[in-house]
Write a protein that holds these residues in place. Structure first.
Motif: not given
Length: 283
Positions: A26-28, A122-124, A234-235, A268-270
């Motif tokens: 699920d992409p979310f 990545e966008l999310l 991105i990792i 900085q990511a979620k």
């Protein structure tokens, strides 16, 4: 959780690879995003032993949360519409637009579909974008080098919708109710698939491969770090450390060296900081 899938193996393995893996995502789903580096390592080391098929889970409930302040008739009408209402008081998006856009990307090739999924996540999760917005989806397609006109046509085509419905059907037939999930099949068409739901350590997936192959597979040599980063720009350092079997501090030092060379930057990511490789990225 490990269980047997009730759906028997029924597709042709290609390139004489003895196993096939259905990867349900699920992409979310944050756990699906977290599984991505594990899949990357599995393909890197043991990709000669299996083919991988991405399947979108039909339970994309998060998409429906974008729909508010509209009647049931408006909702049903909008589900079949190509237009998106950007009026001031309403937020109306096609409920499965993000999912169908993935199938539209796959119509331009399997690799294109995988790149699209990764960039969408990545966008999310990194850039906090709304991936139910058609403008974001178009930018994503353009960013990874898809034919944009073809992509837009395919989003609203019967082919993409049918492909998504096929994924929903496969999810139901294999009784996939949790994300992420993987179903492993071997060459014996009489055997049921082995289903693993949830997120586990890398060693668990290697153990499953070993048991199904009935021998210990030989891992392939890993590519140089910058080559890997050019494909997976991105990792997180923890994920790179897992992939390259190195201490986190050593990977962090290498990324800081790339930062000094202006080849990488820290974001900085979620779910914590990540690194973005910026030198000759594919997207």
């Amino acid at each position: 959780m490990v269980s047997n899938s009730s759906m028997p193996y029924d597709s042709n393995l290609t390139n004489n690879k003895p196993l096939e893996i259905y990867l349900f995502i699920d992409p979310f789903c944050l756990d699906c995003w977290s599984l991505a580096p594990i899949i990357s390592k599995l393909q890197m080391e043991y990709g000669d032993y299996f083919t991988l098929k991405y399947v979108l889970c039909g339970k994309l409930d998060v998409l429906n949360k974008k729909i508010s302040n509209i009647s049931e008739d408006q909702y049903n009408s909008n589900c079949h519409s190509r237009e998106i209402d950007h009026s001031s008081d309403k937020c109306v998006f096609l409920p499965h637009l993000a999912a169908i856009s993935i199938k539209a990307a796959e119509l331009q090739g399997k690799r294109a579909g995988i790149r699209f999924i990764r960039r969408l996540q990545e966008l999310l999760f990194v850039e906090n974008k709304d991936i139910t917005d058609i403008n974001v989806l178009q930018h994503c397609a353009q960013n990874i080098g898809l034919d944009l006109d073809e992509f837009i046509r395919d989003i609203y085509s019967p082919s993409a919708a049918k492909a998504f419905q096929c994924d929903v059907r496969i999810s139901a037939e294999m009784e996939v109710n949790e994300m992420p999930a993987m179903v492993f099949f071997n060459e014996n068409i009489e055997d049921e698939g082995l289903k693993i739901t949830g997120l586990y350590s890398y060693d668990i997936y290697v153990q499953v491969l070993t048991e199904l192959l009935e021998c210990k597979p030989k891992p392939a040599e890993k590519p140089p770090l910058e080559l890997f980063l050019s494909i997976n720009p991105i990792i997180a350092v923890q994920d790179l450390a897992m992939i390259y079997d190195q201490p986190v501090h050593k990977i962090e030092r290498q990324m800081k060296q790339l930062q000094l060379q202006r080849k990488a930057q820290k974001l900085q990511a979620k779910n914590g900081p990540v690194w973005k490789y910026t030198s000759k990225c594919l997207y």
